[in-house]
Design a protein around this motif. Structure first.
Motif, mmCIF file in Angstrom:
data_model
loop_
_atom_site.group_PDB
_atom_site.id
_atom_site.type_symbol
_atom_site.label_atom_id
_atom_site.label_comp_id
_atom_site.label_asym_id
_atom_site.label_seq_id
_atom_site.Cartn_x
_atom_site.Cartn_y
_atom_site.Cartn_z
ATOM 1 N N LEU A 124 0.847 -1.206 0.000
ATOM 2 C CA LEU A 124 0.000 0.000 0.000
ATOM 3 C C LEU A 124 0.881 1.255 0.000
ATOM 4 C CD1 LEU A 124 -2.500 -1.187 2.758
ATOM 5 C CD2 LEU A 124 -3.030 -0.930 0.318
ATOM 6 N N PRO A 125 0.468 2.264 -0.771
ATOM 7 C CA PRO A 125 1.278 3.490 -0.784
ATOM 8 C C PRO A 125 1.119 4.267 0.535
ATOM 9 C CG PRO A 125 -0.693 3.772 -2.123
ATOM 10 C CD PRO A 125 -0.700 2.356 -1.648
ATOM 11 N N GLY A 126 2.167 5.043 0.897
ATOM 12 C CA GLY A 126 2.107 5.855 2.110
ATOM 13 C C GLY A 126 1.195 7.057 1.911
ATOM 14 N N SER A 127 0.697 7.586 3.045
ATOM 15 C CA SER A 127 -0.197 8.750 2.942
ATOM 16 C C SER A 127 0.612 10.034 2.773
ATOM 17 C CB SER A 127 -1.050 8.842 4.198
ATOM 18 O OG SER A 127 -0.224 9.203 5.298
ATOM 19 N N PRO A 128 -0.015 11.083 2.134
ATOM 20 C CA PRO A 128 0.705 12.367 2.010
ATOM 21 C C PRO A 128 1.063 12.945 3.382
ATOM 22 C CG PRO A 128 -1.266 12.350 0.639
ATOM 23 C CD PRO A 128 -1.322 11.104 1.464
ATOM 24 N N THR A 129 0.206 12.744 4.398
ATOM 25 C CA THR A 129 0.505 13.254 5.750
ATOM 26 C C THR A 129 1.753 12.570 6.304
ATOM 27 O OG1 THR A 129 -1.881 13.363 6.033
ATOM 28 C CG2 THR A 129 -0.553 13.736 7.992
ATOM 29 N N GLY A 130 1.786 11.256 6.127
ATOM 30 C CA GLY A 130 2.940 10.474 6.600
ATOM 31 C C GLY A 130 4.218 10.962 5.942
ATOM 32 N N ARG A 131 4.111 11.248 4.623
ATOM 33 C CA ARG A 131 5.299 11.745 3.895
ATOM 34 C C ARG A 131 5.740 13.110 4.426
ATOM 35 N NH1 ARG A 131 2.975 9.347 -0.661
ATOM 36 N NH2 ARG A 131 2.041 11.275 -1.428
ATOM 37 N N ASN A 132 4.734 13.958 4.697
ATOM 38 C CA ASN A 132 5.059 15.311 5.176
ATOM 39 C C ASN A 132 5.703 15.279 6.570
ATOM 40 O OD1 ASN A 132 4.204 16.533 2.849
ATOM 41 N ND2 ASN A 132 2.107 16.875 3.602
ATOM 42 N N ILE A 133 5.143 14.406 7.420
ATOM 43 C CA ILE A 133 5.725 14.289 8.777
ATOM 44 C C ILE A 133 7.175 13.795 8.680
ATOM 45 C CG2 ILE A 133 5.623 12.963 10.950
ATOM 46 C CD1 ILE A 133 2.543 13.113 10.716
ATOM 47 N N HIS A 134 7.357 12.761 7.845
ATOM 48 C CA HIS A 134 8.700 12.193 7.675
ATOM 49 C C HIS A 134 9.660 13.254 7.112
ATOM 50 C CE1 HIS A 134 11.769 9.181 6.964
ATOM 51 N NE2 HIS A 134 11.863 9.567 5.683
ATOM 52 N N MET A 135 9.175 14.017 6.137
ATOM 53 C CA MET A 135 10.013 15.046 5.533
ATOM 54 C C MET A 135 10.377 16.131 6.563
ATOM 55 S SD MET A 135 9.254 17.517 2.292
ATOM 56 C CE MET A 135 8.089 18.495 3.228
ATOM 57 N N GLY A 136 9.378 16.516 7.357
ATOM 58 C CA GLY A 136 9.616 17.543 8.388
ATOM 59 C C GLY A 136 10.677 17.094 9.392
ATOM 60 N N LEU A 137 10.530 15.844 9.808
ATOM 61 C CA LEU A 137 11.520 15.303 10.769
ATOM 62 C C LEU A 137 12.907 15.214 10.130
ATOM 63 C CD1 LEU A 137 9.337 12.505 12.423
ATOM 64 C CD2 LEU A 137 10.346 14.463 13.612
ATOM 65 N N GLY A 138 12.930 14.874 8.843
ATOM 66 C CA GLY A 138 14.202 14.779 8.113
ATOM 67 C C GLY A 138 14.889 16.131 8.040
ATOM 68 N N ILE A 139 14.090 17.169 7.750
ATOM 69 C CA ILE A 139 14.656 18.523 7.655
ATOM 70 C C ILE A 139 15.185 18.969 9.022
ATOM 71 C CG2 ILE A 139 14.046 20.966 7.278
ATOM 72 C CD1 ILE A 139 12.133 19.916 5.034
ATOM 73 N N LEU A 140 14.389 18.687 10.066
ATOM 74 C CA LEU A 140 14.808 19.055 11.430
ATOM 75 C C LEU A 140 16.116 18.338 11.805
ATOM 76 C CD1 LEU A 140 14.089 20.579 14.062
ATOM 77 C CD2 LEU A 140 12.810 18.550 14.785
ATOM 78 N N THR A 141 16.170 17.036 11.492
ATOM 79 C CA THR A 141 17.375 16.253 11.793
ATOM 80 C C THR A 141 18.587 16.835 11.066
ATOM 81 O OG1 THR A 141 16.003 14.278 11.958
ATOM 82 C CG2 THR A 141 18.367 13.915 11.754
ATOM 83 N N THR A 142 18.404 17.129 9.788
ATOM 84 C CA THR A 142 19.517 17.655 8.987
ATOM 85 C C THR A 142 20.009 18.991 9.549
ATOM 86 O OG1 THR A 142 18.493 16.600 7.086
ATOM 87 C CG2 THR A 142 20.243 18.169 6.618
ATOM 88 N N GLY A 143 19.059 19.851 9.874
ATOM 89 C CA GLY A 143 19.431 21.172 10.430
ATOM 90 C C GLY A 143 20.187 21.035 11.741
ATOM 91 N N MET A 144 19.660 20.190 12.604
ATOM 92 C CA MET A 144 20.323 20.016 13.919
ATOM 93 C C MET A 144 21.686 19.336 13.766
ATOM 94 S SD MET A 144 17.183 19.073 16.468
ATOM 95 C CE MET A 144 18.139 19.029 17.954
ATOM 96 N N TYR A 145 21.757 18.398 12.813
ATOM 97 C CA TYR A 145 23.016 17.679 12.606
ATOM 98 C C TYR A 145 24.117 18.658 12.170
ATOM 99 C CZ TYR A 145 26.559 14.694 10.527
ATOM 100 O OH TYR A 145 27.759 14.113 10.207
ATOM 101 N N PHE A 146 23.810 19.502 11.199
ATOM 102 C CA PHE A 146 24.858 20.404 10.702
ATOM 103 C C PHE A 146 25.205 21.498 11.720
ATOM 104 C CE2 PHE A 146 23.772 18.339 6.661
ATOM 105 C CZ PHE A 146 25.060 17.956 6.303
ATOM 106 N N THR A 147 24.242 21.862 12.542
ATOM 107 C CA THR A 147 24.555 22.817 13.615
ATOM 108 C C THR A 147 25.510 22.152 14.617
ATOM 109 O OG1 THR A 147 22.296 23.626 13.353
ATOM 110 C CG2 THR A 147 23.508 24.465 15.236
ATOM 111 N N THR A 148 25.197 20.881 14.928
ATOM 112 C CA THR A 148 26.067 20.107 15.839
ATOM 113 C C THR A 148 27.482 20.013 15.263
ATOM 114 O OG1 THR A 148 24.169 18.790 16.523
ATOM 115 C CG2 THR A 148 26.323 17.860 16.991
ATOM 116 N N ALA A 149 27.546 19.683 13.976
ATOM 117 C CA ALA A 149 28.848 19.531 13.324
ATOM 118 C C ALA A 149 29.626 20.851 13.338
ATOM 119 C CB ALA A 149 28.647 19.064 11.885
ATOM 120 N N TYR A 150 28.897 21.960 13.154
ATOM 121 C CA TYR A 150 29.549 23.273 13.138
ATOM 122 C C TYR A 150 30.349 23.498 14.427
ATOM 123 C CZ TYR A 150 30.037 28.317 13.677
ATOM 124 O OH TYR A 150 30.537 29.562 13.929
#
Lengths: 229, 187
Positions: A124-150
């Motif tokens: 079954l395909p994933g829901s658009p909400t599920g994709r958006n939540i996953h994308m949001g968490l991905g963006i947050l993770t990426t932002g925090m990761y690069f701040t940590t690395a800085y």
């Protein structure tokens, strides 16, 4: 120990009379010089002007050992305020790195758990909400990761120090999770656009979850390497 | 008599006196030198334990008039915990660049040097502060001209106003005992 009177006079030891007074002086019972008198005399007699100057420079006495007397180089004994400042700045930045790094695990783990909801499962395909939540968490993770690395990359290096111990593993794992953290969001964005167009995930985007899991594993290992020992 | 002759005479007398005086000078001039050492601090953290060791300590003891004054010092940066990052953090926390030495002073009656156990009052200078540790016990083993002295100094971070360092939001324990293993030689 009895010291002959002639020697006492010659050496001006206590108990011996000064040479100019010996002829008229009344005979007195002679006091034998003690060992401390002899020591004091010998120390005075044998001390060179250089020794005296050295002794004056030292704050302590001959009965008290001094730090200088232990033979440490002056550079090792003397404090360095500038170096301390550098250490404090480094430590402060790495403390932020450490705390932010730990906090980054929260959205990272959440992104891993929401991955199946975005992709879909059991055919079954994933829901658009599920994709958006996953994308949001991905963006947050990426932002925090690069701040940590800085904060780790910009922390000042202490000259003359070499890395040893598990911190080397912590640093080596950067070569896995750093490229992974660049690649994962790119592949995620490609996958997202393919899903949005109603297409099945294809091409390089199908490796998004594999890269994400590898990155998270390397990140977790890096975290454990500073926790365990 | 010329001045030169008088001086020669005096030096000769001094030499003869020295021969007589040596037995009496000996008890007043005993020195002890630290020839081997191992100082180990132990830290406890909820996630792990760690030890930092230094073999770079130097020390000296001077005995005179029935009393011996000892001084032992080690550069703070020589403590190795097996992790360079932790060692640098330690150096920062204890202000090791500003106060680079840890210095221990103590005084002992000469008679106590032959006992199997020594109880010393230590004055420890560290991180810009001085703390006293009363009645610290050290075991002593004599081997020929050398003496092995070992014991533990019950150091605490608060004694030196050092805020306990944290790892992942969790501080280490305030107690940081320092194990001392030293070998001294009588000079």
């Amino acid at each position: 120990m009895r010291i002959p009177a002639l020697w006492q006079r010659e050496l001006h030891l206590p108990g011996g009379l000064p040479p100019d007074k010996t002829q008229n002086a009344k005979p007195k019972p002679e006091r034998l010089p003690s060992s401390s008198d002899v020591r004091a005399f010998l120390a005075k007699e044998m001390a060179s002007p250089w020794d005296e100057a050295q002794e004056q420079a030292k704050p302590s006495t001959a009965t008290q050992p001094t730090l200088q007397g232990l033979g440490f180089p002056t550079s090792e004994i003397k404090g360095n305020a500038k170096e301390q400042e550098l250490l404090e700045k480094r430590s402060h930045m790495l403390q932020i790195h450490q705390k932010l790094g730990l906090l980054t695990t929260i959205p990272m783990v959440a992104a891993l758990f929401t991955g199946p909801g975005a992709k879909g499962h059991h055919g079954l395909p994933g829901s658009p909400t599920g994709r958006n939540i996953h994308m949001g968490l991905g963006i947050l993770t990426t932002g925090m990761y690069f701040t940590t690395a800085y904060f780790a990359l910009r922390a000042p290096k202490i000259p003359g120090t070499k890395s040893y111990g598990l911190i080397r593993l912590h640093k080596a794992l950067v070569w896995v999770h750093f490229p992974g953290m660049i690649l994962t969001p790119i592949l995620g964005a490609i996958a997202y656009s393919q899903f949005s167009r109603g297409e099945r995930i294809h091409g390089i985007a199908k490796y998004h979850s594999d890269v994400a899991i590898t990155t998270a594993a390397a990140y977790g290992a890096a975290l454990l390497s500073v926790m365990l020992k | 008599m010329s001045i030169k002759k008088t001086m020669t005479h005096r030096r000769l007398l001094v030499s003869v006196l020295l021969l007589f005086a040596v037995p009496q000078l000996l008890p007043g001039a005993t020195q002890w030198v630290l020839i081997k050492s191992s100082l180990t601090y132990h830290i406890s953290h909820p996630l792990h334990e760690a030890d930092g060791v230094s073999h770079a300590a130097r020390g000296k003891g001077i005995c005179q008039a029935g009393e011996c004054n000892f001084l032992v010092a080690a550069p703070v940066k020589t403590f190795d915990s097996g992790n360079s990052n932790r060692d640098l953090h330690m150096l920062e926390d204890v202000r090791g660049a500003q106060f680079p030495m840890v210095i221990v002073r103590f005084r002992l009656p000469r008679a106590s040097l032959s006992a199997a156990m020594i109880h010393a009052n230590l004055e420890v200078q560290f991180a810009g502060h001085t703390a006293e540790y009363k009645d610290v016990a050290f075991r002593q083993v004599t081997k020929g001209n050398e003496v092995e002295v070992s014991g533990t100094i019950p150091m605490k971070l608060s004694d030196f106003k050092i805020p306990p360092p944290q790892l992942l939001f969790m501080p280490i324990k305030n107690e940081v005992p320092v194990r001392v293993d030293t070998t001294w030689r009588k000079m």
